[in-house]
Write an enzyme that holds these catalytic residues in place. Structure first.
Site: not given
Ligand code: GCU
Length: 413
Positions: A251, A393
């Site tokens: 992420s 995710h």
């Molecule tokens: C949020 C953000 C993402 C990121 C995520 C994370 O959702 O919008 O860009 O990747 O956090 O780091 O879990």
């Protein structure tokens, strides 16, 4: 009395849930997840210089086009690390060694990386785990970590053998001969308004400056710089083979991973897990998270120049396939998942696909098909690897195993 309280709690819970659902929907209302509604876009050419000349040799890529692209990413997306007036002194202190980590599977070293100059000092807590059952220098995974390296998340789990408290399958990594290292994303920089001002940046400002200039480093660039300091330490470590280090992050940390590896050729493999917007996903698709969402929700992650391209993505002289291409010829691996639509799985794949011509120019194997592979069909035997799995995710055991297979393929052949 008790009965009334319960009814009150249920009613309050109902309204809170309805309110929350409505908020989530409004938040999503202006986000596109529909392939049919994508804007038309043309990617900036990877193999044409800013002077309009075709890049046809590995030499031209290395000496002209790659530096050009890195400089665009530095100045327009992530932000440049300025040269401080007083050079930063770096020193390493191994503060603790535990040779019996996970019942003797590995040795854990807690290392303090001290950074200082006349303006002040900061330190990072770097963790290094070395497998005990290897007779030569161990290759390693190096994680850009959300988990604090000084927390119990890195202790061995007492209930799940071979796992950390955070759940990561380090035992399996050790059994396969890998070491593991981690830097914590918040040691040098935090992203809220107040904390950001206290970050490592203050050691770099000349007199009178108190905030990064429009082209200077945001949070992701700072995390990347920190990981490079971890690599500086590994170059001095006698147990880890610093020439076989796979940097990996999920992420936000997947974004930092790609930017670290693009700049620093000491990282031999880069693995981006669901890095999405500002990671592997293409800006121009505007699918899931967009540049506008990112800079409004997280104003410090990128440099301020990036804000100028909000809803003007077509004017960007780069897109994220070019970031992946800067990692070439070193192997890069991208991981997506079906329900992680915010990160734009398809855009992540396309970036890897469109980076492939540079891999091929350098005599390496890229992705052959523009179509994303099916779930359960990881692409491992390639210099550009990829998998997509069902689910959302997170990084699951299945994902770790693909990363290990990819590292085996490149490090152990
Ligand atoms: C949020 C953000 C993402 C990121 C995520 C994370 O959702 O919008 O860009 O990747 O956090 O780091 O879990």
């Amino acid at each position: 009395m008790m009965k009334r309280l319960v009814i009150w709690i249920l009613v309050a819970g109902f309204f809170a849930t309805v309110g929350f659902a409505r908020e989530a929907k409004e938040y999503d209302a202006d986000v596109n997840y529909d392939e049919e509604r994508l804007p038309h876009y043309d990617l900036p050419p990877l193999l044409v210089t800013s002077q309009g000349e075709a890049v046809t040799t590995a030499e031209e890529w290395r000496t002209v086009r790659r530096p050009e692209i890195l400089s665009l990413f530095s100045n327009l997306i992530y932000g440049r690390v300025p040269e401080p007036d007083n050079p930063i002194e770096t020193s390493f202190e191994v503060v603790k060694v535990d040779p019996n980590f996970m019942d003797g599977k590995a040795t854990r070293k807690d290392v303090k990386i001290h950074l200082r100059n006349e303006k002040g000092k900061m330190s990072m807590h770097f963790l290094v785990f070395v497998p005990n059952r290897v007779d030569r220098l161990a290759p390693a995974f190096f994680k850009h970590s959300f988990n604090n390296t000084q927390s119990k998340d890195f202790d061995a789990s007492t209930t799940r053998p071979g796992r950390l408290k955070s759940g990561w399958p380090l035992g399996e990594l050790f059994d396969r001969g890998y070491g593991f290292c981690a830097v914590y994303q918040q040691d040098l920089v935090r992203h809220n308004e107040v904390e950001f001002l206290k970050s490592i940046h203050r050691l770099f400002y000349p007199e009178g400056q108190s905030f990064p200039k429009a082209h200077e480093w945001g949070v992701l660039s700072t995390c990347a710089w920190g990981a490079m300091r971890g690599m500086d330490y590994l170059e001095t470590d006698d147990d880890i083979d610093h020439t076989r280090v796979a940097i990996m992050g999920h992420s936000k940390m997947g974004k930092a991973t790609l930017w670290t590896a693009a700049q620093d050729e000491r990282f031999a493999i880069a693995i981006s897990a669901q890095s999405g917007c500002a990671g592997a996903a293409l800006w121009r698709r505007k699918s899931g998270e967009t540049l506008k969402k990112m800079v409004t929700r997280f104003p410090y992650w990128l440099c301020r120049n990036a804000w100028k391209f909000v809803e003007q993505e077509d004017d960007l002289p780069v897109d994220q396939h070019m970031l992946l291409a800067c990692i070439a010829p070193r192997p890069v691996y991208v991981h997506s998942s079906v329900d992680d639509t915010w990160a734009d799985s398809r855009g992540e794949y396309l970036s890897a696909y469109h980076a492939s011509p540079v891999y091929e120019l350098l005599g390496k194997k890229g992705l052959a098909s523009e179509a994303s592979p099916e779930v359960g069909k990881p692409i491992i035997e390639s210099d550009v690897g990829y998998h997509v799995r069902e689910g959302g995710h997170s990084v699951e055991l299945y994902d770790w195993r693909q990363f290990m297979d990819f590292a085996d393929y490149h490090f152990k052949r």
